[in-house]
Design a protein around this motif. Sequence first.
Motif, short mmCIF file in Angstrom:
data_model
loop_
_atom_site.label_atom_id
_atom_site.label_comp_id
_atom_site.label_asym_id
_atom_site.label_seq_id
_atom_site.Cartn_x
_atom_site.Cartn_y
_atom_site.Cartn_z
N ALA A 159 -5.11 -14.37 3.54
CA ALA A 159 -4.42 -13.19 3.00
C ALA A 159 -5.25 -11.69 2.51
O ALA A 159 -4.10 -11.24 2.36
CB ALA A 159 -4.17 -14.17 1.53
N ASN A 162 1.55 -7.70 8.36
CA ASN A 162 2.90 -7.83 8.23
C ASN A 162 3.56 -6.35 8.65
O ASN A 162 5.22 -6.83 9.90
CB ASN A 162 3.31 -9.47 7.98
N SER A 163 3.69 -5.81 7.12
CA SER A 163 4.20 -5.23 7.50
C SER A 163 4.21 -4.19 9.02
O SER A 163 5.44 -3.24 8.97
CB SER A 163 4.05 -3.88 6.42
N GLY A 208 3.31 -16.53 5.29
CA GLY A 208 2.52 -15.39 4.17
C GLY A 208 1.36 -16.53 4.32
O GLY A 208 1.41 -17.99 5.18
N ASP A 218 -0.36 -8.95 4.02
CA ASP A 218 1.02 -7.84 3.64
C ASP A 218 0.68 -6.79 5.02
O ASP A 218 1.87 -6.25 5.36
CB ASP A 218 0.50 -6.98 2.45
N GLU A 219 -0.74 -5.85 4.51
CA GLU A 219 -0.89 -4.72 5.48
C GLU A 219 -0.25 -4.90 7.28
O GLU A 219 0.06 -4.26 8.05
CB GLU A 219 -2.06 -4.41 5.81
N ASP A 228 8.10 -10.32 -2.55
CA ASP A 228 7.35 -10.82 -3.43
C ASP A 228 7.39 -12.33 -4.09
O ASP A 228 8.28 -12.77 -4.41
CB ASP A 228 7.93 -9.82 -4.97
N ALA A 279 1.87 -19.44 -0.76
CA ALA A 279 2.89 -18.36 -1.56
C ALA A 279 4.26 -19.06 -1.33
O ALA A 279 5.11 -18.66 -2.07
CB ALA A 279 3.02 -16.92 -0.11
N SER A 326 4.83 -12.82 -0.01
CA SER A 326 3.83 -11.76 -0.48
C SER A 326 3.43 -12.36 -2.07
O SER A 326 3.92 -12.30 -3.29
CB SER A 326 4.18 -9.99 -1.19
N ASP A 371 -0.92 -11.84 -4.76
CA ASP A 371 -1.71 -12.16 -5.09
C ASP A 371 -2.88 -13.16 -5.30
O ASP A 371 -2.24 -14.01 -5.42
CB ASP A 371 -1.68 -11.46 -7.11
N LEU A 384 8.47 -7.86 3.62
CA LEU A 384 7.69 -8.36 2.77
C LEU A 384 8.68 -8.28 1.36
O LEU A 384 9.24 -7.56 0.88
CB LEU A 384 6.68 -7.03 1.91
N SER A 441 7.96 -11.59 4.77
CA SER A 441 6.27 -12.76 5.05
C SER A 441 6.26 -12.37 3.12
O SER A 441 6.55 -11.24 2.39
CB SER A 441 5.70 -10.69 5.08
#
Length: 174
Positions: free
Chosen positions: A136, A143-144, A8, A140-141, A152, A12, A104, A106, A150, A102
């Motif tokens: 960053a 790694n997914s 991450g 997310d996009e 939080d 994170a 995640s 904000d 993913l 990963s």
Amino acid sequence: MPLVYVTGPSGAGKSTVGAELARRGFPSYDTDLDRLSHWYRGDQLVAHPDAAADDRWYAEHVLRLPPETVRRLASATTGLGFVCGTVGNEGEIWELFAAVVSLSLDDASIRARLATRAPGSFGSTPDDVRRILGWAATIDEDNSRYGALLVDASGPGDEVADLILSGLRERGLG
């Protein structure tokens, strides 16, 4: 034994989660704290500069976790183990892990966490924060798309560790 890669963006909570998993009895390795990762320019091992590196330096260098290190850790680990960190050669090492998690978070939370870092440490300068948020932006996009779980990472480390372990159980690990 199976190793899980916890990655991450900076800030994170990878090190915090790794420490929590270790507290719970899981073998846990940190790519930075345990000095598993190293800076390379091409195939040449180099030292990270003492002063803050600029964009050009980061464009010319890669922080790598050598695949042989992952294999060594996997063979030495009994039960489920974790390697926590972020490196630039993830595409080279992902297949060596039983799963990838990963974390995640904000941008506002990343900024807040980086603001607590000691002066001179990575993530403590405005340029570092700008780089980290840039890295960053698509994590997310990206790694997914490659199958990462993913998680939080906005909560405290113990809660994030619970989410990781629950997600891994749902995938048949742990």
